[in-house]
Design a protein around this motif. Sequence first.
Motif, PDB file in Angstrom:
ATOM      1  N   ALA A  22     -89.116 -44.902  -2.201  1.00  0.00           N
ATOM      2  CA  ALA A  22     -88.085 -45.768  -1.625  1.00  0.00           C
ATOM      3  C   ALA A  22     -86.695 -45.152  -1.774  1.00  0.00           C
ATOM      4  O   ALA A  22     -85.921 -45.089  -0.801  1.00  0.00           O
ATOM      5  N   LEU A  23     -86.369 -44.683  -2.984  1.00  0.00           N
ATOM      6  CA  LEU A  23     -85.041 -44.101  -3.195  1.00  0.00           C
ATOM      7  C   LEU A  23     -84.863 -42.811  -2.404  1.00  0.00           C
ATOM      8  O   LEU A  23     -83.796 -42.555  -1.839  1.00  0.00           O
ATOM      9  N   THR A  24     -85.913 -41.987  -2.364  1.00  0.00           N
ATOM     10  CA  THR A  24     -85.829 -40.734  -1.612  1.00  0.00           C
ATOM     11  C   THR A  24     -85.630 -41.003  -0.134  1.00  0.00           C
ATOM     12  O   THR A  24     -84.831 -40.325   0.531  1.00  0.00           O
ATOM     13  N   LEU A  25     -86.330 -41.995   0.404  1.00  0.00           N
ATOM     14  CA  LEU A  25     -86.188 -42.317   1.819  1.00  0.00           C
ATOM     15  C   LEU A  25     -84.784 -42.792   2.138  1.00  0.00           C
ATOM     16  O   LEU A  25     -84.183 -42.370   3.142  1.00  0.00           O
ATOM     17  N   VAL A  26     -84.234 -43.648   1.282  1.00  0.00           N
ATOM     18  CA  VAL A  26     -82.884 -44.167   1.522  1.00  0.00           C
ATOM     19  C   VAL A  26     -81.861 -43.041   1.494  1.00  0.00           C
ATOM     20  O   VAL A  26     -80.998 -42.920   2.385  1.00  0.00           O
ATOM     21  N   ILE A  27     -81.938 -42.191   0.472  1.00  0.00           N
ATOM     22  CA  ILE A  27     -80.958 -41.103   0.348  1.00  0.00           C
ATOM     23  C   ILE A  27     -81.185 -40.055   1.428  1.00  0.00           C
ATOM     24  O   ILE A  27     -80.231 -39.461   1.944  1.00  0.00           O
ATOM     25  N   TRP A  28     -82.451 -39.823   1.806  1.00  0.00           N
ATOM     26  CA  TRP A  28     -82.718 -38.858   2.879  1.00  0.00           C
ATOM     27  C   TRP A  28     -82.120 -39.337   4.193  1.00  0.00           C
ATOM     28  O   TRP A  28     -81.564 -38.533   4.954  1.00  0.00           O
ATOM     29  N   ILE A  29     -82.206 -40.629   4.467  1.00  0.00           N
ATOM     30  CA  ILE A  29     -81.598 -41.170   5.694  1.00  0.00           C
ATOM     31  C   ILE A  29     -80.086 -40.967   5.654  1.00  0.00           C
ATOM     32  O   ILE A  29     -79.462 -40.601   6.663  1.00  0.00           O
ATOM     33  N   THR A  30     -79.488 -41.184   4.478  1.00  0.00           N
ATOM     34  CA  THR A  30     -78.038 -40.967   4.347  1.00  0.00           C
ATOM     35  C   THR A  30     -77.678 -39.515   4.618  1.00  0.00           C
ATOM     36  O   THR A  30     -76.701 -39.220   5.335  1.00  0.00           O
TER      37      THR A  30
END
Length: 387
Positions: A22-30
Amino acid sequence: MTLIERYIFRNVVTGFISCLLALTLVIWITEALKQMDLLTGKGQTIWVFFTVTALSLPALITVIAPVALFIGAVYALNKLNGDSELIVMSAAGVAPGRLLRPFGYASLAVALLTGWMTIWLMPNSFQGLRDLVTNIRADFVANIVKPGQFTALDSGVTFHYRERQGATLLGIFFQDRREQGKTSIYLAQRGQTVELDGQSYLVLEKGSIQRQDGGNGDNSIVNFDRYAIDLSAFGGEGGEVVYKPRERSTADLLNPNVKDGYYKMQAGRFRAELHDRFAAPLYPVAFMLIAFAALGQARTTRQGRGFAIILALAGVVAVRVLGFLASSAAVRSPAGVIGIYAAPLLGSLFSLLLIFFPDRVAVLTDRLDAARARLVARLPALPLRRA
């Protein structure tokens, strides 16, 4: 592992993987949104876009993984306590060391993953990202400039061409103002980019070069039939890529070229980067121990655990901030290297004391509270002011 240990280990790993994704996906989108100019402004393909964003993931994961393990440990301990399983285990005589064992296995696995990524994968990804971005900026004619537009590059270069006929560019205007006080303007009827020995060149035909020197007022015009410009000179300093400390392999940091001018200027950053990589695997262990020290004791459902979670979160933030401060200090002084390792090690040691010797820590806390009370009692009372 016993059945109980496998059950606890499965809960910790489930929480860790869910949080990490979840955290990786959020930061990757950023990060992906920051790189959108590769598609919109630099004309890159979707494959290059995903490559650039994917190469930045290892550095993000090395920071996210310890935090994800902390959240996974908090999730597992809350679940065990909410289902009264911690109370049953404590009543059955399960020692803290045995209960800690599956958490230790999980933290060891995350520490090995973090160490592998920081020592090997992360510097390779940073180096690949630097090479890719340098190539994109170097071949700006094919990747950035559009027909009929005046495009200003970061290096102080303005480029324009009227139209394209196949591989040939027509009506070329090229202005170079990288050197302060001096301007070179290239005008050509046509030109095209060519590759020679891995280097990109812009070959101009039927044109002129106008050079202006603002320092002494000298101006000159030179006509040419053919003239070649090395495009790699606009992708880096003098066409040579100088890798930053984080972009260099661990072997390069262990055995740097002490005669290199860049190393002489950035020796402190080389030192801090090297020890940051070696200290990174200590943080998953420290964060897990902090979570267990705060939430590993059995509590009834009437006893709130919110305050314990806040204390654990404060401990994780304090350890991580101290690590960042020590890294900054290591840039200025070799003595700061001690703090890089001391931050996670002291956090782990204090957590172990809370886990295995809670009574002694409680006695020490009571003594500190008593000393504080005596100190407050000796202070003179402040006079009250009447309204």
